[in-house]
Scaffold this motif. Sequence first.
Motif, PDB file in Angstrom:
ATOM      1  N   ALA A 125       9.430  -5.707   3.765  1.00 46.56           N
ATOM      2  CA  ALA A 125       9.195  -4.198   2.886  1.00 46.56           C
ATOM      3  C   ALA A 125      10.154  -3.807   1.046  1.00 46.56           C
ATOM      4  CB  ALA A 125       9.436  -3.140   3.928  1.00 46.56           C
ATOM      5  N   ASP A 126       8.801  -3.035   0.900  1.00 47.30           N
ATOM      6  CA  ASP A 126       9.969  -3.172  -0.306  1.00 47.30           C
ATOM      7  C   ASP A 126       9.273  -1.637  -0.514  1.00 47.30           C
ATOM      8  OD1 ASP A 126       9.140  -2.755  -3.303  1.00 47.30           O
ATOM      9  OD2 ASP A 126       9.845  -4.431  -3.586  1.00 47.30           O
ATOM     10  N   SER A 228      10.973   3.578  -9.225  1.00 51.06           N
ATOM     11  CA  SER A 228       9.983   2.850  -9.300  1.00 51.06           C
ATOM     12  C   SER A 228       8.952   3.299 -10.460  1.00 51.06           C
ATOM     13  CB  SER A 228       8.695   2.983  -8.390  1.00 51.06           C
ATOM     14  OG  SER A 228       8.672   4.518  -8.035  1.00 51.06           O
ATOM     15  N   THR A 232       5.805   7.371  -6.771  1.00 47.80           N
ATOM     16  CA  THR A 232       5.435   7.044  -4.644  1.00 47.80           C
ATOM     17  C   THR A 232       4.787   8.539  -4.427  1.00 47.80           C
ATOM     18  OG1 THR A 232       6.490   6.188  -3.165  1.00 47.80           O
ATOM     19  CG2 THR A 232       7.885   8.030  -4.355  1.00 47.80           C
ATOM     20  N   SER A 252      13.262  -2.093  -7.013  1.00 47.72           N
ATOM     21  CA  SER A 252      12.657  -1.202  -5.455  1.00 47.72           C
ATOM     22  C   SER A 252      14.117  -2.191  -4.642  1.00 47.72           C
ATOM     23  CB  SER A 252      11.797  -2.409  -5.314  1.00 47.72           C
ATOM     24  OG  SER A 252      12.104  -2.986  -5.878  1.00 47.72           O
ATOM     25  N   TRP A 254      13.951  -4.501  -1.816  1.00 44.62           N
ATOM     26  CA  TRP A 254      13.612  -4.887  -0.982  1.00 44.62           C
ATOM     27  C   TRP A 254      14.341  -5.789   0.571  1.00 44.62           C
ATOM     28  CZ3 TRP A 254      16.307  -9.496  -0.937  1.00 44.62           C
ATOM     29  CH2 TRP A 254      16.483 -10.749  -1.715  1.00 44.62           C
ATOM     30  N   ARG A 285       1.982  -0.728  10.916  1.00 42.74           N
ATOM     31  CA  ARG A 285       2.061   0.303   8.283  1.00 42.74           C
ATOM     32  C   ARG A 285       2.115   1.541   8.601  1.00 42.74           C
ATOM     33  NH1 ARG A 285      -0.829  -1.647   5.422  1.00 42.74           N
ATOM     34  NH2 ARG A 285      -2.302  -4.433   5.510  1.00 42.74           N
ATOM     35  N   GLU A 289       4.468   2.733   5.688  1.00 47.48           N
ATOM     36  CA  GLU A 289       3.845   3.933   5.395  1.00 47.48           C
ATOM     37  C   GLU A 289       4.849   5.793   4.923  1.00 47.48           C
ATOM     38  OE1 GLU A 289      -0.013   5.023   6.746  1.00 47.48           O
ATOM     39  OE2 GLU A 289      -0.442   3.465   5.666  1.00 47.48           O
ATOM     40  N   ASN A 294       5.901  -0.838   0.444  1.00 50.78           N
ATOM     41  CA  ASN A 294       4.934  -1.624   0.366  1.00 50.78           C
ATOM     42  C   ASN A 294       4.997  -2.520   1.328  1.00 50.78           C
ATOM     43  OD1 ASN A 294       3.676  -0.541  -1.874  1.00 50.78           O
ATOM     44  ND2 ASN A 294       5.201  -1.390  -3.069  1.00 50.78           N
TER      45      ASN A 294
END
Length: 325
Positions: A125-126, A228, A232, A252, A254, A285, A289, A294
């Motif tokens: 994930a990021d 970022s 977001t 970010s 990660w 997902r 979210e 991401n």
Amino acid sequence: MRQLSSRAAATLATCAMFLMPGTAARAAEWPQQPITLVAPFTPGGTTDIVARAVAMQLQQQLGQTVIVENKPGAGGTLGAGIVARAKPDGYTLLLANVGHTAASALYKNLPYDFERDMTQITTVADVPNVLVVAKSSPVNSVSELLDYAKAHPKEIDYGSAGIGTTQHLSAELLKKQTGMQALHIPFKGAAPMMTDLIGGRLTFALDSAASAAAQINGGGVKPLAVTSLERTRFLPDVPTLDESGVSGYQMSTWYSLAGPKNMPPAVVQRIWQAVKASMDDPVMRKTLEGMAANPGGMDPAEFQKFVHEETVRWTTLAKDWDSND
């Protein structure tokens, strides 16, 4: 006599192939026992949240129990060291993050090198970071924070989950780009750091959006900006640092899976495929979210190259730091 020697050699070679733990035959049988996923920070932080989500997905994809073990300490290097020393059979993995790429430059006598002594498997994930201050803070914007820092140069401090962690990297990058002075206060994890921030014992912190979410929603802290380059969806009304006058700022957090050096390539591929498949799972997902993250799934070769680039980036920047400031 030569014919007999050839047959003997062939027999020995065949036996050796099946006895070696890294062979394709053994890899095809993997996993045959529970897998340990080391989360190198305290429970409750983003690394722990991501680790548990990944463990659940790997368990479903691989059909084997995956146990999360929290091994906090030394900015995540304690847990990474445990994995680096483990047997490279795929049964001990690390939930790593960007901070591990700077560790070798920040910790003296570190017994391993994250890039050279670990098997890099894939991204998970990021997540963007967010600059936060306590609700009680008089600061309400990035410009106000910078002005406050100029007016109180010896009174500003920030917290992190340890030297070399994402919070540390983010703040030092902010200091470098703005010239702001601030004392680094390392903690053993994001959760105790956030406790001190809420209590007004820290000036600011740059935590991941996922980790800071509960306190932002609960009103314990105020978000000033995200790290970022684009806003977001998690905090659509919060500007980026770039928008706030810190031109070009980008950072970010990660998260990835790594293992001991020399893991069997077939096992690495199996884990990567499991992670990639999990990115399409509705539960995963939804989890990502909820973290404004991401999805990952970068292939091992590409990820190894990415780790090298990140290592160069952060170790170069780290040369300007005093890790004890």
